[in-house]
Design a protein around this motif. Structure first.
Motif, PDB file in Angstrom:
ATOM      1  N   ASP A 103     -12.024  41.260  -3.495  1.00  0.00           N
ATOM      2  CA  ASP A 103     -11.383  40.279  -4.373  1.00  0.00           C
ATOM      3  C   ASP A 103     -11.094  38.979  -3.636  1.00  0.00           C
ATOM      4  O   ASP A 103     -11.392  38.831  -2.446  1.00  0.00           O
ATOM      5  CB  ASP A 103     -10.132  40.853  -5.045  1.00  0.00           C
ATOM      6  N   GLY A 104     -10.523  38.025  -4.351  1.00  0.00           N
ATOM      7  CA  GLY A 104     -10.322  36.683  -3.827  1.00  0.00           C
ATOM      8  C   GLY A 104      -9.290  36.580  -2.731  1.00  0.00           C
ATOM      9  O   GLY A 104      -9.194  35.539  -2.065  1.00  0.00           O
ATOM     10  N   ARG A 148     -20.442  39.654 -10.114  1.00  0.00           N
ATOM     11  CA  ARG A 148     -19.082  39.909 -10.590  1.00  0.00           C
ATOM     12  C   ARG A 148     -18.723  41.388 -10.526  1.00  0.00           C
ATOM     13  O   ARG A 148     -17.541  41.742 -10.583  1.00  0.00           O
ATOM     14  CB  ARG A 148     -18.912  39.377 -12.017  1.00  0.00           C
ATOM     15  N   PRO A 153     -11.669  39.864  -9.649  1.00  0.00           N
ATOM     16  CA  PRO A 153     -10.366  39.191  -9.535  1.00  0.00           C
ATOM     17  C   PRO A 153      -9.357  40.010  -8.727  1.00  0.00           C
ATOM     18  O   PRO A 153      -8.566  39.461  -7.954  1.00  0.00           O
ATOM     19  CB  PRO A 153      -9.917  39.050 -10.985  1.00  0.00           C
ATOM     20  N   LYS A 154      -9.381  41.336  -8.910  1.00  0.00           N
ATOM     21  CA  LYS A 154      -8.471  42.224  -8.186  1.00  0.00           C
ATOM     22  C   LYS A 154      -9.144  43.581  -8.034  1.00  0.00           C
ATOM     23  O   LYS A 154      -9.643  44.147  -9.002  1.00  0.00           O
ATOM     24  CB  LYS A 154      -7.155  42.389  -8.950  1.00  0.00           C
ATOM     25  N   GLY A 212     -16.202  36.631  -9.408  1.00  0.00           N
ATOM     26  CA  GLY A 212     -15.107  36.938 -10.323  1.00  0.00           C
ATOM     27  C   GLY A 212     -13.762  36.378  -9.914  1.00  0.00           C
ATOM     28  O   GLY A 212     -12.772  36.558 -10.627  1.00  0.00           O
ATOM     29  N   PHE A 213     -13.686  35.700  -8.769  1.00  0.00           N
ATOM     30  CA  PHE A 213     -12.414  35.110  -8.338  1.00  0.00           C
ATOM     31  C   PHE A 213     -12.592  33.610  -8.089  1.00  0.00           C
ATOM     32  O   PHE A 213     -13.704  33.126  -7.871  1.00  0.00           O
ATOM     33  CB  PHE A 213     -11.869  35.799  -7.082  1.00  0.00           C
ATOM     34  N   ASP A 214     -11.482  32.892  -8.106  1.00  0.00           N
ATOM     35  CA  ASP A 214     -11.503  31.457  -7.819  1.00  0.00           C
ATOM     36  C   ASP A 214     -11.602  31.233  -6.315  1.00  0.00           C
ATOM     37  O   ASP A 214     -11.143  32.057  -5.510  1.00  0.00           O
ATOM     38  CB  ASP A 214     -10.236  30.781  -8.341  1.00  0.00           C
TER      39      ASP A 214
END
Length: 257
Positions: A103-104, A148, A153-154, A212-214
């Motif tokens: 994740d990010g 993705r 994201p998490k 999927g993350f910024d």
């Protein structure tokens, strides 16, 4: 058998995997001892290139390489036991980790996707990843697939966390994330990735679409440089021969004699 090579062979004639090997060697510049885990032919090749370059450019500070499973390029005689001992005593400077999910915040998941313990898909397991993530100063996250499905994201389960508490003893942690599309650097204070370079043939919009993350953008963001002629020659000759001892099928797919 699995092919580790993509079809990305631009007009320059440089394979995508050769560029990844070159980038990894750059990330390992100056390290004393790099360890490479199982099923890691590309990181292993990058480590061997880093050693070859150190012998030429800094003969008094040559990089030592230990590849699990190798008989010729390995300081270990008992695999993981010595790997963990040397990490704890500060004798390993760099290591590679991946994950089914990343994740990010640079947390990685090696256990499975879905709500644990009823994971929909199970992966091999953490196998000391949290321990090594905390102790090895330069951990390079590597995952050739950039999608993705991987970069979420998490993570669904935290096998190894990038978090460092105020009272934690943590000399180690992530410094970069290298994928088949690009190279990110990691900011440990903000716990956030910054896009450093994009591999030729790919674009920023593609990376955003497949992540999927910024993430942030480096001020000097550009394309990942190709290896010079002399480094390409090392990859196609010496590195190919050396990695072939542990990964003969992978070596057979590389350009060279």
């Amino acid at each position: 058998m699995t092919s580790y090579l993509s079809n990305d062979q631009p007009a320059s004639g440089i394979l995508a995997v050769e560029r990844l090997i070159h980038v990894i060697a750059g990330l390992l510049k100056g390290v004393r001892h790099v360890a490479v885990g199982a099923s890691s032919p590309i990181p292993g090749s990058g480590a061997l290139l880093a050693r070859a370059l150190s012998e030429r450019d800094a003969p008094k500070q040559q990089t030592r390489v230990s590849i699990l499973g190798s008989k010729k390029h390995n300081a270990f005689t008992n695999g993981g036991v010595e790997l963990f001992d040397m990490a704890a005593t500060g004798r390993i400077d760099a290591f590679f980790l991946g994950g089914g999910q990343i994740d990010g915040q640079a947390n990685i998941n090696l256990v499975g996707s879905g709500a644990y313990p009823q994971s929909e898909v199970r992966w091999p397991g953490s196998f000391g990843s949290a321990y090594l993530y905390h102790l090895v100063p330069r951990v390079i996250l590597f995952r050739e697939e950039h999608s993705r499905r991987v970069f979420v994201p998490k993570v669904d389960f935290v096998s190894a966390s990038s978090y460092r508490g105020d009272g934690d003893y943590r000399p180690g942690g992530p410094v970069a994330l290298l994928t088949g599309l690009c190279l990110f650097h990691f900011d440990p204070l903000r716990r956030r990735f910054k896009l450093k370079s994009i591999h030729p043939g790919h674009q920023l919009d593609e990376i955003r679409d497949q992540t999927g993350f910024d993430f942030d953008l480096a001020d000097d963001l550009g394309f990942t440089p190709d290896p010079s002629d002399d480094r390409l020659a090392l990859i196609r000759d010496r590195v190919k021969r050396e990695i072939g001892e542990t990964y003969p099928h992978f070596a057979s797919q590389l350009v060279g004699n």
